[in-house]
Design a protein around this motif. Structure first.
Motif, PDB file in Angstrom:
ATOM      1  N   VAL A  16       0.844  -1.196   0.000  1.00 33.16           N
ATOM      2  CA  VAL A  16       0.000   0.000   0.000  1.00 33.16           C
ATOM      3  C   VAL A  16       0.878   1.244   0.000  1.00 33.16           C
ATOM      4  CG1 VAL A  16      -1.783   1.271   1.256  1.00 33.16           C
ATOM      5  CG2 VAL A  16      -1.778  -1.230   1.301  1.00 33.16           C
ATOM      6  N   ILE A  17       0.518   2.209  -0.840  1.00 30.15           N
ATOM      7  CA  ILE A  17       1.170   3.516  -0.831  1.00 30.15           C
ATOM      8  C   ILE A  17       0.093   4.570  -0.680  1.00 30.15           C
ATOM      9  CG2 ILE A  17       3.240   2.901  -2.118  1.00 30.15           C
ATOM     10  CD1 ILE A  17       1.901   3.985  -4.635  1.00 30.15           C
ATOM     11  N   GLU A  18       0.485   5.679  -0.130  1.00 34.22           N
ATOM     12  CA  GLU A  18      -0.453   6.786   0.065  1.00 34.22           C
ATOM     13  C   GLU A  18      -0.472   7.656  -1.183  1.00 34.22           C
ATOM     14  OE1 GLU A  18      -2.430   7.129   2.755  1.00 34.22           O
ATOM     15  OE2 GLU A  18      -1.569   5.229   3.423  1.00 34.22           O
ATOM     16  N   GLY A  19      -1.549   8.357  -1.364  1.00 34.16           N
ATOM     17  CA  GLY A  19      -1.655   9.279  -2.483  1.00 34.16           C
ATOM     18  C   GLY A  19      -2.944   9.067  -3.233  1.00 34.16           C
ATOM     19  N   GLU A  20      -3.217   9.999  -4.112  1.00 35.63           N
ATOM     20  CA  GLU A  20      -4.414   9.908  -4.945  1.00 35.63           C
ATOM     21  C   GLU A  20      -3.976   9.631  -6.374  1.00 35.63           C
ATOM     22  OE1 GLU A  20      -8.147  12.634  -6.410  1.00 35.63           O
ATOM     23  OE2 GLU A  20      -7.051  13.214  -4.615  1.00 35.63           O
ATOM     24  N   ASP A  30      -8.847  -1.379  -6.252  1.00 35.11           N
ATOM     25  CA  ASP A  30      -8.804   0.010  -5.813  1.00 35.11           C
ATOM     26  C   ASP A  30      -8.300   0.889  -6.959  1.00 35.11           C
ATOM     27  OD1 ASP A  30      -8.913   2.181  -4.102  1.00 35.11           O
ATOM     28  OD2 ASP A  30      -7.190   1.581  -2.903  1.00 35.11           O
ATOM     29  N   ASN A  33      -3.679   2.604  -4.974  1.00 35.33           N
ATOM     30  CA  ASN A  33      -2.970   2.532  -3.703  1.00 35.33           C
ATOM     31  C   ASN A  33      -2.538   1.100  -3.372  1.00 35.33           C
ATOM     32  OD1 ASN A  33      -5.181   4.833  -3.413  1.00 35.33           O
ATOM     33  ND2 ASN A  33      -3.314   5.437  -2.348  1.00 35.33           N
ATOM     34  N   ASP A  34      -3.421   0.141  -3.600  1.00 39.65           N
ATOM     35  CA  ASP A  34      -3.041  -1.253  -3.377  1.00 39.65           C
ATOM     36  C   ASP A  34      -3.454  -2.169  -4.534  1.00 39.65           C
ATOM     37  OD1 ASP A  34      -5.771  -1.385  -2.968  1.00 39.65           O
ATOM     38  OD2 ASP A  34      -5.648  -2.227  -0.954  1.00 39.65           O
ATOM     39  N   HIS A 105       5.421   2.268  -6.267  1.00 36.53           N
ATOM     40  CA  HIS A 105       5.362   0.872  -5.837  1.00 36.53           C
ATOM     41  C   HIS A 105       6.703   0.166  -6.080  1.00 36.53           C
ATOM     42  CE1 HIS A 105       1.272   0.223  -4.402  1.00 36.53           C
ATOM     43  NE2 HIS A 105       0.841   1.000  -5.386  1.00 36.53           N
TER      44      HIS A 105
END
Length: 116
Positions: A16-20, A30, A33-34, A105
């Motif tokens: 998982v990474i943060e951000g839009e 999703d 993000n993941d 990622h």
């Protein structure tokens, strides 16, 4: 046939990474993000990188972090202004977010799993 791609940190932990990210999600995936809807991007990504989002080989549905890094390099080397990109029905911000998603990622050490 559908294709959803899931980012993984390990066998038991999602990557998982943060951000839009303005990339396409699906019923079971999703928006970057993941996971993401690989079916939307598989032809474009394979044409640019030579790697299928359906899996690196016919024997596995996993794309290693090393290959993800190479794919990110190939995507980053592609300019939005390249005329052939228009053939894939991908918007400019969507393209930039797809490239950024792969790079983040890759840098986080994640690998990609195809589910179809």
């Amino acid at each position: 046939m559908g294709l959803d791609n899931y980012w993984m940190k390990s066998k038991d932990e999602a990557g998982v990474i943060e951000g839009e990210f303005k990339v396409c999600g699906g019923m079971f995936s999703d928006n970057g993000n993941d996971s993401f809807r690989g079916k939307v991007y598989h032809r474009f990504v394979e044409d640019i990188t030579g790697i299928s989002l359906y899996g690196y080989t016919n024997e596995t549905n996993v794309i290693s972090n090393e290959i993800i890094s190479e794919m990110a390099d190939g995507l980053e080397a592609t300019e939005w202004r390249d005329s052939y990109i228009q053939n894939y029905d991908i918007e400019e911000q969507e393209f930039k977010d797809l490239v950024r998603m792969f790079r983040l990622h890759a840098d986080a050490g994640h690998y990609l799993v195809a589910f179809y």
